[in-house]
Motif scaffolding. Structure first.
Motif, PDB file in Angstrom:
ATOM      1  N   ALA A 111      45.189  -1.863 -21.713  1.00 54.97           N
ATOM      2  CA  ALA A 111      44.357  -3.064 -21.857  1.00 54.97           C
ATOM      3  C   ALA A 111      43.160  -3.006 -20.919  1.00 54.97           C
ATOM      4  N   LEU A 112      43.380  -2.533 -19.688  1.00 56.01           N
ATOM      5  CA  LEU A 112      42.282  -2.435 -18.718  1.00 56.01           C
ATOM      6  C   LEU A 112      41.328  -1.297 -19.072  1.00 56.01           C
ATOM      7  N   ILE A 113      41.870  -0.187 -19.571  1.00 54.34           N
ATOM      8  CA  ILE A 113      41.009   0.917 -20.005  1.00 54.34           C
ATOM      9  C   ILE A 113      40.026   0.436 -21.062  1.00 54.34           C
ATOM     10  N   ASP A 114      40.534  -0.314 -22.031  1.00 54.11           N
ATOM     11  CA  ASP A 114      39.677  -0.784 -23.125  1.00 54.11           C
ATOM     12  C   ASP A 114      38.741  -1.903 -22.686  1.00 54.11           C
ATOM     13  N   GLU A 115      39.237  -2.827 -21.849  1.00 51.61           N
ATOM     14  CA  GLU A 115      38.409  -3.960 -21.437  1.00 51.61           C
ATOM     15  C   GLU A 115      37.262  -3.546 -20.539  1.00 51.61           C
ATOM     16  N   HIS A 116      37.542  -2.653 -19.587  1.00 53.90           N
ATOM     17  CA  HIS A 116      36.534  -2.310 -18.577  1.00 53.90           C
ATOM     18  C   HIS A 116      35.872  -0.956 -18.809  1.00 53.90           C
ATOM     19  N   ARG A 117      36.218  -0.303 -19.927  1.00 47.44           N
ATOM     20  CA  ARG A 117      35.640   1.006 -20.240  1.00 47.44           C
ATOM     21  C   ARG A 117      35.870   1.976 -19.074  1.00 47.44           C
ATOM     22  N   VAL A 118      37.124   2.074 -18.674  1.00 52.12           N
ATOM     23  CA  VAL A 118      37.509   2.911 -17.539  1.00 52.12           C
ATOM     24  C   VAL A 118      37.118   4.358 -17.810  1.00 52.12           C
ATOM     25  N   THR A 119      36.585   5.012 -16.786  1.00 49.12           N
ATOM     26  CA  THR A 119      36.157   6.411 -16.913  1.00 49.12           C
ATOM     27  C   THR A 119      37.027   7.368 -16.114  1.00 49.12           C
TER      28      THR A 119
END
Length: 533
Positions: free
Chosen positions: A261-269
């Motif tokens: 969920a955080l990867i998708d929400e914050h565009r984690v790199t």
């Protein structure tokens, strides 16, 4: 008239410290979001200001230069702030493993001589039974995380009350001695009493830059905190991410669904973690292929080629590193070579599973025999990995005997057995204590585990040595299968025999639902052997 040439010499040199990294980012990226946690957003200017206030509050609480300040806090903004605020106040940060027992926490606090303990409210019950018995702790400060409030503040006073003691009066983002201790990290203690590993300002600063280079971080990066900040100070990435002006996304606990969920929400790199954490991410609900690059830097145990292939297929870029608490976290990196692009998937993954070469800030790594002579670079001769350089600890706190043993011959002894390949890359075969000696033959548990993991229905595997009347020892495997898998013990053993020498295959496989792990994701083989963790 000749131009005036300013004098040069040591008096004009700047002492290296990670403190300067936040000073720069607050100046260059002041309005940019530095930290994200739930609904909280903290800019770089606010980050620096709160570090100053906490540092001033600690000074007002009576800490003196060199005092140890302990934090028993998950990956919250307060833990990030501590990495700068404590040394800014002149103190030494002791970040405590959040999964330790009450008695283990007591030991770390007493041995380190910590004078102040900052504890997360939800973790306060760990400390409560011994709160009045600690040898050196004068004050206990409790952090209340709105995302996971504790049952009560308990003894001591709140973090807000601590902040009220502080002021905004600036402090210099500098130190007088770069070789002074910035933090003490305690080893897991799985093979004895935990030891306090001392990091210097200089070592932490240089290791931070190496993290930036090898994980390819930039000001546009968004870093998700899947790696515990108490583990080698998060491999020095609290300082590295801050220095480059990237964004920290805090994560209280490692849960696959939350991570996605955080990867998708914050565009984690970027994120870091042990191979078991990577497995958690790949198998989580909501796992999906990526539409953009996401770099996973992994270490803590040799990743299997199978895991590396699966990650690559999902779109992850893998940076495989290796190190120990005593080396500030990562010390080597599997430096990817473009000629590997021409190889097939299996051959490429096998090369990427090696531990590699020294990182850019290290002295070159060596693999040696018992007399500290280099073993041949033949990919066959077993030796011990030894290291030295700027990112090797300055010593064990209050343990000169252990320090002397660790640096016998002038090199730090890792206890890891490895092969040295002709291209200079090292490949770990086992911990010295984990190698299985069966009938006089050395069997690498890592090699057996990787053969097991190559089976499509195996999720995780761990191999230990067990007594054998005829051979002295033999390998035994513990395996987690995919849900609904139909493979049985005999078929899996036969699979291993097709991948490696037949005598190395386990004669016994125990299928389990979970493997015992440390808080950093390492499998606890001593528990599998029936020993206490």
């Amino acid at each position: 008239m000749a131009p005036v040439v300013p004098p040069t010499g040591p008096v004009f040199l700047t002492q290296l410290t990670p403190l300067s990294l936040l000073e720069r980012s607050a100046d260059v990226f002041g309005d940019k979001t530095a930290i994200v946690h739930g609904e909280r957003r903290i800019s770089y200017a606010e980050f620096a200001a709160e570090c100053t206030r906490v540092a001033r509050a600690l000074q007002a609480s009576g800490i003196r230069p060199g005092d140890r300040i302990a934090y028993l806090v998950p990956n919250l903004p307060e833990m990030l702030i501590a990495h700068f605020a404590v040394p800014l106040a002149g103190g030494v940060l002791v970040a405590i493993n959040t999964r330790l027992s009450t008695e283990e926490v007591r030991y770390v606090l007493d041995h380190s001589g910590a004078t102040v303990l900052v504890v997360d409210a939800a973790l306060h019950p760990i400390v409560a039974p011994v709160a009045g018995e600690l040898l050196s702790v004068r004050e206990i400060v409790t952090v209340l995380d709105p995302a996971a409030p504790g049952d009560g503040i308990g003894s001591g006073f709140s973090y807000d009350e601590l902040l009220a003691r502080g002021s905004d009066e600036p402090l210099p983002w500098a130190v007088d001695d770069e070789n002074a201790t910035i933090s003490i990290n305690y080893t897991s203690g799985t093979t004895g009493t935990p030891k306090g590993v001392q990091y210097s300002h200089r070592g932490a600063y240089l290791n931070s830059f190496s993290e930036l280079v090898h994980s390819k971080l930039s000001p546009d990066s968004v870093y998700l905190w899947t790696l515990p900040m108490f583990h080698c100070n998060g491999w020095c990435t609290p300082w590295a991410i801050t220095g480059i002006g990237a964004t920290h996304v805090c994560l209280r606990e490692v849960r696959g669904d939350v991570i996605w969920a955080l990867i998708d929400e914050h565009r984690v790199t970027h994120l870091n973690g042990a191979p078991t954490v990577v497995t958690t991410i790949m198998r989580a609900p909501g796992a999906h292929s990526l539409d953009r690059p996401l770099v996973i830097t992994t270490a803590g145990a040799p990743p299997s080629p199978t895991t590396l292939k699966q990650m690559s297929r999902m779109g992850f870029t893998i940076v495989h590193v290796y190190g120990l608490t005593e080396t500030y976290g990562p010390h080597t990196v599997n430096e990817y070579r473009r000629e590997w692009d021409a190889l097939d998937e299996d051959a490429r993954a096998k090369l990427q599973a090696r531990q590699g070469v020294g990182m850019i800030h290290t002295d070159l790594i060596r693999v040696v025999d018992a007399d500290l002579h280099d073993v041949p670079r033949d990919g066959a001769t077993l030796g011990e990995i030894v290291m030295r350089g700027n990112n090797v600890m300055t010593g064990y706190y209050r343990d000169e005997a252990a320090t002397e043993r660790a640096f016998a011959g002038g090199w730090f002894h890792s206890g890891d057995l490895a092969l040295w390949h002709p291209d200079g890359y090292v490949e770990i075969r086992d911990r010295a204590k984990d190698i299985v000696i069966s009938g006089g033959e050395n069997i690498s548990t890592v090699e057996v585990e990787q053969a097991l993991m190559a089976h499509p229905e195996v999720v995780e595997a761990a191999v230990i040595g067990v007594p054998d009347e005829q051979w002295g020892e033999r390998p035994k495997a513990f395996v987690i299968l995919e849900r609904g898998a139909e493979v049985d013990e005999r078929a899996l053993i036969e699979h291993v025999k097709t991948a490696i020498a037949r005598y190395k295959a386990p004669r016994e496989i125990e299928f389990v639902d979970a493997l015992p792990k440390t808080s950093t994701g390492k499998i606890q083989k001593q528990v599998l052997r029936g020993l206490p963790s």
